[in-house]
Design a protein around this motif. Structure first.
Motif, PDB file in Angstrom:
ATOM      1  N   PHE A  86      35.655  51.426  34.393  1.00 58.34           N
ATOM      2  CA  PHE A  86      36.182  50.812  35.618  1.00 58.34           C
ATOM      3  C   PHE A  86      37.644  51.216  35.748  1.00 58.34           C
ATOM      4  O   PHE A  86      38.514  50.642  35.098  1.00 58.34           O
ATOM      5  N   GLN A  90      42.683  46.317  38.587  1.00 58.74           N
ATOM      6  CA  GLN A  90      41.974  45.035  38.496  1.00 58.74           C
ATOM      7  C   GLN A  90      42.647  43.930  39.314  1.00 58.74           C
ATOM      8  O   GLN A  90      42.032  42.910  39.594  1.00 58.74           O
ATOM      9  N   SER A 137      32.044  40.056  38.353  1.00 55.88           N
ATOM     10  CA  SER A 137      31.184  40.279  37.181  1.00 55.88           C
ATOM     11  C   SER A 137      31.040  41.786  36.947  1.00 55.88           C
ATOM     12  O   SER A 137      31.376  42.604  37.823  1.00 55.88           O
ATOM     13  N   GLY A 138      30.516  42.138  35.801  1.00 56.48           N
ATOM     14  CA  GLY A 138      30.325  43.559  35.478  1.00 56.48           C
ATOM     15  C   GLY A 138      29.456  44.281  36.502  1.00 56.48           C
ATOM     16  O   GLY A 138      29.754  45.399  36.921  1.00 56.48           O
ATOM     17  N   GLY A 139      28.381  43.619  36.911  1.00 57.14           N
ATOM     18  CA  GLY A 139      27.476  44.222  37.891  1.00 57.14           C
ATOM     19  C   GLY A 139      28.168  44.458  39.227  1.00 57.14           C
ATOM     20  O   GLY A 139      27.951  45.474  39.897  1.00 57.14           O
ATOM     21  N   LYS A 141      31.410  44.912  39.615  1.00 50.92           N
ATOM     22  CA  LYS A 141      32.396  45.995  39.423  1.00 50.92           C
ATOM     23  C   LYS A 141      31.721  47.353  39.538  1.00 50.92           C
ATOM     24  O   LYS A 141      32.274  48.295  40.101  1.00 50.92           O
ATOM     25  N   GLY A 165      24.537  48.562  31.111  1.00 50.43           N
ATOM     26  CA  GLY A 165      24.992  47.188  30.934  1.00 50.43           C
ATOM     27  C   GLY A 165      24.773  46.281  32.132  1.00 50.43           C
ATOM     28  O   GLY A 165      25.300  45.180  32.173  1.00 50.43           O
TER      29      GLY A 165
HETATM   30  P1  ADP Z   1      27.813  40.381  34.260  1.00 50.60           P
HETATM   31  O1  ADP Z   1      28.812  39.287  34.461  1.00 50.60           O
HETATM   32  O2  ADP Z   1      27.375  41.042  35.542  1.00 50.60           O
HETATM   33  O3  ADP Z   1      26.668  40.007  33.358  1.00 50.60           O
HETATM   34  P2  ADP Z   1      29.661  41.577  32.346  1.00 50.60           P
HETATM   35  O4  ADP Z   1      31.001  41.275  32.906  1.00 50.60           O
HETATM   36  O5  ADP Z   1      29.183  40.749  31.207  1.00 50.60           O
HETATM   37  O6  ADP Z   1      28.564  41.571  33.518  1.00 50.60           O
HETATM   38  O7  ADP Z   1      29.615  43.121  31.936  1.00 50.60           O
HETATM   39  C1  ADP Z   1      28.491  43.945  32.202  1.00 50.60           C
HETATM   40  C2  ADP Z   1      28.713  45.271  31.513  1.00 50.60           C
HETATM   41  O8  ADP Z   1      29.889  45.917  31.997  1.00 50.60           O
HETATM   42  C3  ADP Z   1      28.856  45.150  29.999  1.00 50.60           C
HETATM   43  O9  ADP Z   1      28.113  46.204  29.396  1.00 50.60           O
HETATM   44  C4  ADP Z   1      30.336  45.327  29.746  1.00 50.60           C
HETATM   45  O10 ADP Z   1      30.553  45.951  28.498  1.00 50.60           O
HETATM   46  C5  ADP Z   1      30.742  46.236  30.900  1.00 50.60           C
HETATM   47  N1  ADP Z   1      32.133  45.970  31.295  1.00 50.60           N
HETATM   48  C6  ADP Z   1      32.657  44.785  31.663  1.00 50.60           C
HETATM   49  N2  ADP Z   1      33.970  44.923  31.977  1.00 50.60           N
HETATM   50  C7  ADP Z   1      34.285  46.226  31.788  1.00 50.60           C
HETATM   51  C8  ADP Z   1      35.470  47.010  31.955  1.00 50.60           C
HETATM   52  N3  ADP Z   1      36.635  46.480  32.355  1.00 50.60           N
HETATM   53  N4  ADP Z   1      35.398  48.333  31.687  1.00 50.60           N
HETATM   54  C9  ADP Z   1      34.247  48.899  31.267  1.00 50.60           C
HETATM   55  N5  ADP Z   1      33.099  48.216  31.107  1.00 50.60           N
HETATM   56  C10 ADP Z   1      33.102  46.888  31.353  1.00 50.60           C
END
Ligand code: ADP
Ligand code: ADP
Length: 226
Positions: A86, A90, A137-139, A141, A165
């Motif tokens: 990412f 941020q 959330s990660g998804g 992003k 992920g």
């Molecule tokens: P969600 O809230 O949608 O379940 P998460 O925030 O837990 O998602 O993260 C989903 C995936 O994205 C994970 O595999 C995590 O390692 C990855 N991830 C989260 N933040 C970052 C970041 N800043 N840079 C790279 N990868 C990230």
């Protein structure tokens, strides 16, 4: 028309890691193409070279007929890139991130705003437009990375492990979105280490291992061999 043509591509990183050992690859316009391989195979390096983030050691790369050595700007304007990490600010809002990206490509602001609304809506992010990216959330992003990559309406979209992920429901909706923009004419190349993902989405596939293309065929032909 060839969206991508690669011949004899090599890359040796400092420290003598031979990441690519002479790759040949052609992707036709309109294709949905998978580059499949295990971790360390050379997928990210290949994508990095195509998008001029990594300097190649030797070989030729052209994007819609534009050689990256002689017509880099023209080649780059054809490409939308979704890297794994990412790399947005941020602290900026979702809307700032996509509109600023359009600005880098010289898209007029009014058009940028229209596109932002279109892509953020399609990717289910419009309600988050005024939220700082760090709160997503990660998804979300991941989807923001995709929306940003489309703001200059590239002819070729390259995604590095786009669903790594991401949980299965979001993954399915991302797949649907990618299929839709491919139908609208955008050529797509994605890297993955899941054969299942390639099978769901792609028509043609290359398998890379230890910097060598070991298979280059249609998904159909590959599956019939397994
Ligand atoms: P969600 O809230 O949608 O379940 P998460 O925030 O837990 O998602 O993260 C989903 C995936 O994205 C994970 O595999 C995590 O390692 C990855 N991830 C989260 N933040 C970052 C970041 N800043 N840079 C790279 N990868 C990230
Ligand atoms: P993949 O995307 O398929 O996991 P990469 O292209 O990231 O593979 O890596 C291919 C090889 O190049 C690996 O051996 C990796 O460790 C090495 N490599 C990748 N980036 C660098 C770098 N910046 N410096 C040195 N070696 C690297």
């Amino acid at each position: 028309m060839q969206a991508l043509h690669i011949s004899g591509l090599t890359k040796t990183y400092k420290g003598e890691v031979q990441a690519l050992k002479g790759i040949d690859l052609t992707v036709e316009q309109g294709d949905f193409f998978a580059l499949l391989g295990p971790n360390g195979a050379g997928k990210s390096t290949t994508i990095g070279v195509i998008s001029a983030l990594v300097n190649k050691s030797s070989g030729q790369v052209s994007v819609f007929g534009h050689d990256i050595d002689t017509e880099l700007e023209a080649a780059k304007s054809c490409i939308g890139l979704v890297p794994q990490e990412f790399n947005f600010n941020q602290f900026e809002t979702v809307l700032q991130i996509v509109v600023n990206q359009a600005g880098y490509y010289g898209v007029p602001r009014a058009i940028a705003k229209e596109r932002a609304k279109k892509y953020l809506t399609q990717l289910d992010l419009w309600e988050k437009r005024n939220s700082p990216a760090r709160t997503l959330s990660g998804g979300m992003k991941r989807r923001l990375m995709i929306a940003r990559s489309l703001m200059h309406e590239p002819k070729l979209l390259i995604l590095d492990e786009p669903t790594a992920g991401v949980d299965i429901e979001i993954r399915r909706s991302m797949w649907q979105f990618l299929e839709e923009i491919n139908k609208q004419g955008v050529t797509i190349i994605l890297t993955t280490h899941y054969l299942e993902e390639a099978e769901m989405l792609c028509r043609n596939i290359a398998i890379i291992d230890k910097g060598v293309i070991v298979e280059n065929t249609t998904i159909k032909a590959l599956l019939s061999k397994l």
